[in-house]
Design an enzyme around this catalytic site. Structure first.
Site, PDB file in Angstrom:
ATOM      1  CD  GLU A 131     -32.129 -45.842  -6.977  1.00 35.13           C
ATOM      2  OE1 GLU A 131     -32.347 -45.920  -5.782  1.00 35.13           O
ATOM      3  OE2 GLU A 131     -33.028 -45.590  -7.807  1.00 35.13           O
ATOM      4  NE  ARG A 133     -30.806 -44.308  -3.101  1.00 31.05           N
ATOM      5  CZ  ARG A 133     -30.372 -43.328  -2.318  1.00 31.05           C
ATOM      6  NH1 ARG A 133     -29.629 -43.619  -1.253  1.00 31.05           N
ATOM      7  NH2 ARG A 133     -30.694 -42.079  -2.561  1.00 31.05           N
ATOM      8  CB  SER A 183     -31.424 -41.212  -8.446  1.00 27.74           C
ATOM      9  OG  SER A 183     -31.362 -40.092  -7.609  1.00 27.74           O
TER      10      SER A 183
HETATM   11  N1  EPU Z   1     -25.520 -31.927  -9.951  1.00 29.36           N
HETATM   12  C1  EPU Z   1     -25.301 -31.242 -11.127  1.00 29.36           C
HETATM   13  N2  EPU Z   1     -26.251 -31.298 -12.097  1.00 29.36           N
HETATM   14  C2  EPU Z   1     -27.403 -32.000 -11.936  1.00 29.36           C
HETATM   15  C3  EPU Z   1     -27.618 -32.716 -10.752  1.00 29.36           C
HETATM   16  C4  EPU Z   1     -26.655 -32.664  -9.754  1.00 29.36           C
HETATM   17  O1  EPU Z   1     -24.278 -30.592 -11.292  1.00 29.36           O
HETATM   18  O2  EPU Z   1     -28.213 -31.989 -12.864  1.00 29.36           O
HETATM   19  C5  EPU Z   1     -24.529 -31.832  -8.879  1.00 29.36           C
HETATM   20  C6  EPU Z   1     -25.097 -30.970  -7.736  1.00 29.36           C
HETATM   21  O3  EPU Z   1     -24.848 -29.609  -7.927  1.00 29.36           O
HETATM   22  C7  EPU Z   1     -24.392 -31.515  -6.530  1.00 29.36           C
HETATM   23  C8  EPU Z   1     -24.177 -32.987  -6.879  1.00 29.36           C
HETATM   24  O4  EPU Z   1     -24.315 -33.097  -8.291  1.00 29.36           O
HETATM   25  O5  EPU Z   1     -23.139 -30.912  -6.390  1.00 29.36           O
HETATM   26  C9  EPU Z   1     -25.152 -33.908  -6.165  1.00 29.36           C
HETATM   27  O6  EPU Z   1     -26.492 -33.555  -6.499  1.00 29.36           O
HETATM   28  P1  EPU Z   1     -27.698 -33.716  -5.452  1.00 29.36           P
HETATM   29  O7  EPU Z   1     -27.357 -33.058  -4.155  1.00 29.36           O
HETATM   30  O8  EPU Z   1     -28.951 -33.271  -6.125  1.00 29.36           O
HETATM   31  O9  EPU Z   1     -27.765 -35.272  -5.121  1.00 29.36           O
HETATM   32  P2  EPU Z   1     -27.527 -36.567  -6.041  1.00 29.36           P
HETATM   33  O10 EPU Z   1     -26.233 -37.177  -5.672  1.00 29.36           O
HETATM   34  O11 EPU Z   1     -27.757 -36.254  -7.465  1.00 29.36           O
HETATM   35  C10 EPU Z   1     -28.550 -38.199  -4.285  1.00 29.36           C
HETATM   36  C11 EPU Z   1     -29.553 -39.314  -4.250  1.00 29.36           C
HETATM   37  C12 EPU Z   1     -30.971 -38.757  -4.217  1.00 29.36           C
HETATM   38  C13 EPU Z   1     -31.104 -37.891  -2.988  1.00 29.36           C
HETATM   39  C14 EPU Z   1     -30.047 -36.766  -3.057  1.00 29.36           C
HETATM   40  C15 EPU Z   1     -30.036 -35.911  -1.827  1.00 29.36           C
HETATM   41  C16 EPU Z   1     -28.586 -41.226  -5.399  1.00 29.36           C
HETATM   42  C17 EPU Z   1     -28.612 -42.099  -6.610  1.00 29.36           C
HETATM   43  N3  EPU Z   1     -29.407 -40.177  -5.429  1.00 29.36           N
HETATM   44  O12 EPU Z   1     -28.730 -37.510  -5.520  1.00 29.36           O
HETATM   45  O13 EPU Z   1     -31.844 -39.870  -4.074  1.00 29.36           O
HETATM   46  O14 EPU Z   1     -32.403 -37.317  -2.895  1.00 29.36           O
HETATM   47  O15 EPU Z   1     -28.733 -37.350  -3.169  1.00 29.36           O
HETATM   48  O16 EPU Z   1     -29.526 -36.634  -0.756  1.00 29.36           O
HETATM   49  O17 EPU Z   1     -27.865 -41.514  -4.461  1.00 29.36           O
HETATM   50  C18 EPU Z   1     -33.118 -41.458  -5.294  1.00 29.36           C
HETATM   51  O18 EPU Z   1     -32.378 -42.316  -4.832  1.00 29.36           O
HETATM   52  O19 EPU Z   1     -34.072 -41.743  -6.062  1.00 29.36           O
HETATM   53  C19 EPU Z   1     -32.881 -40.067  -4.962  1.00 29.36           C
HETATM   54  C20 EPU Z   1     -33.596 -39.062  -5.469  1.00 29.36           C
END
Ligand code: EPU
Length: 346
Positions: A336, A166, A240
């Site tokens: 972010e 990012r 995010s």
């Molecule tokens: N998780 C939880 N509780 C929650 C949310 C997430 O336990 O409320 C756990 C999930 O179960 C999973 C882990 O955290 O094990 C990661 O969650 P997720 O796969 O939803 O992805 P993320 O790391 O929260 C990132 C990006 C998103 C992108 C997703 C999918 C960043 C800041 N965010 O989210 O990007 O869509 O991966 O690749 O890197 C954005 O940048 O605006 C964005 C939405």
């Protein structure tokens, strides 16, 4: 050419978060020449300039006293090829998701994991947008940008853009004077699926897809996003709100000892990326509201405007989460999106 400058413009309908804020001046410029003209107008009137795309990753916590300039350059075309790639150039003002769908329709897959990300093409390299195992940098060839200091148009390669998680040169002093005009993508002639990310592989399995096509991945990503992330047209948000923090191996080992269920991803440099959504969720914030700002019930990393929230209300919720996560886990969450107004502590 359109360089009309509007005055005292309401930014709420222009941004996905939808908080009340006004721009003293606003211009949607549809060509390099009109961008130059708008910049010259701002310079001669000594107005600061803020460059925006689809305003899907920006929090207006105050009004903007200068010129908000939105590059609105259209156009999508194949401009060449290499032995391995189609080279496809897209104007900065084109909508990101429509561009992903268009590349698939042309028979040039490669961007499908990034379906349904809000915003415009010109903003995509600034954030190095990423989702479901793919980042913009993976399909990037080059871009054209205006250098505000010299007025010249420059071509930047992938190395020039210094992409990170990012992050890119455009978020740092060395690149903050560059305005993206168009992005050229390198889309693979020999396509292979990136279907390893858990949410996507589970969605494909639920659809009984074993050998996914680009369209299958596109459809799966759209379904996952629609399930977990709020539609900005319905519920204001900037995706995010925090980056996933990266910590040292020692800090990771200590945290994992205390929290065996910790979600983390090893990095190439030996450090670990933590799932900020997991930390926030564990701290009990999922679904919680402070005033009209609320943590999304399906994804704790997303803060929403439930209706009429101010930018300061959103920031107050963000600050409360930061303080709590820091106290419980000793981890600092970095915002972010770009914040206009009082900065959040990092
Ligand atoms: N998780 C939880 N509780 C929650 C949310 C997430 O336990 O409320 C756990 C999930 O179960 C999973 C882990 O955290 O094990 C990661 O969650 P997720 O796969 O939803 O992805 P993320 O790391 O929260 C990132 C990006 C998103 C992108 C997703 C999918 C960043 C800041 N965010 O989210 O990007 O869509 O991966 O690749 O890197 C954005 O940048 O605006 C964005 C939405």
């Amino acid at each position: 050419m359109d360089t009309s400058i509007e005055h005292d413009v309401d930014l709420a309908p222009l941004s996905t978060l939808g908080v009340a804020a006004r721009a003293a001046h606003f211009c949607a410029a549809d060509s390099a020449a009109s961008i130059r003209e708008a910049l010259a107008w701002a310079d001669s009137n000594r107005h600061p300039v803020l460059i925006v795309g689809g305003c899907s990753n920006i929090v207006f916590a105050s009004d903007y006293a200068g010129l908000v300039l939105k590059p609105s350059i259209a156009g999508r075309e194949k401009v060449g090829e290499t032995p391995a790639h189609h080279l496809v150039r897209v104007g900065a003002g084109e909508n990101w998701h429509e561009t992903v769908a268009w590349t698939l329709a042309q028979g040039w897959p490669g961007l499908e994991n990034l379906a349904l990300i809000p915003g415009n093409v010109g903003a995509a390299p600034v954030q190095n947008i990423g989702a479901y195992g793919l980042e913009l940098t993976d399909c990037f060839d080059s871009l054209e940008a205006i250098d505000r200091d010299t007025g010249e148009t420059r071509t930047l390669t992938r190395a020039d853009c210094r992409f990170g998680y990012r992050d890119s040169i455009f978020k740092h002093p060395a690149g903050s004077r560059l305005i993206v005009l168009s992005v050229t993508f390198a889309l693979p002639k020999r396509w292979s699926a990136h279907a390893g990310y858990r949410d996507v592989s589970e969605e494909l399995a639920a659809r009984s897809v074993t050998s996914p096509s680009p369209q299958d991945i596109f459809d799966a990503v759209v379904a996952v996003r629609q399930r977990k992330l709020p539609d900005p047209a319905v519920l204001g948000n900037v995706g995010s709100f925090f980056k996933n923090p990266i910590v040292s191996a020692a800090a990771h080992a200590q945290l994992q000892g205390l929290h065996p269920a910790l979600v983390s991803y090893p990095q190439a440099d030996g450090r670990f990326k933590l799932a900020a959504g997991w930390l926030i969720d564990q701290a009990g914030w999922k679904g919680r509201a402070l005033g009209r700002a609320r943590v999304h019930p399906n994804q704790a990393l997303v803060l929403t405007n439930t209706g009429g929230a101010s930018g300061s209300e959103i920031l107050a919720l963000a600050q409360a989460i930061q303080a709590d996560v820091r106290q419980r886990f000793g981890v600092v969450l970095e915002p972010e999106p770009i914040i206009i107004g009082p900065a959040l502590p990092t």
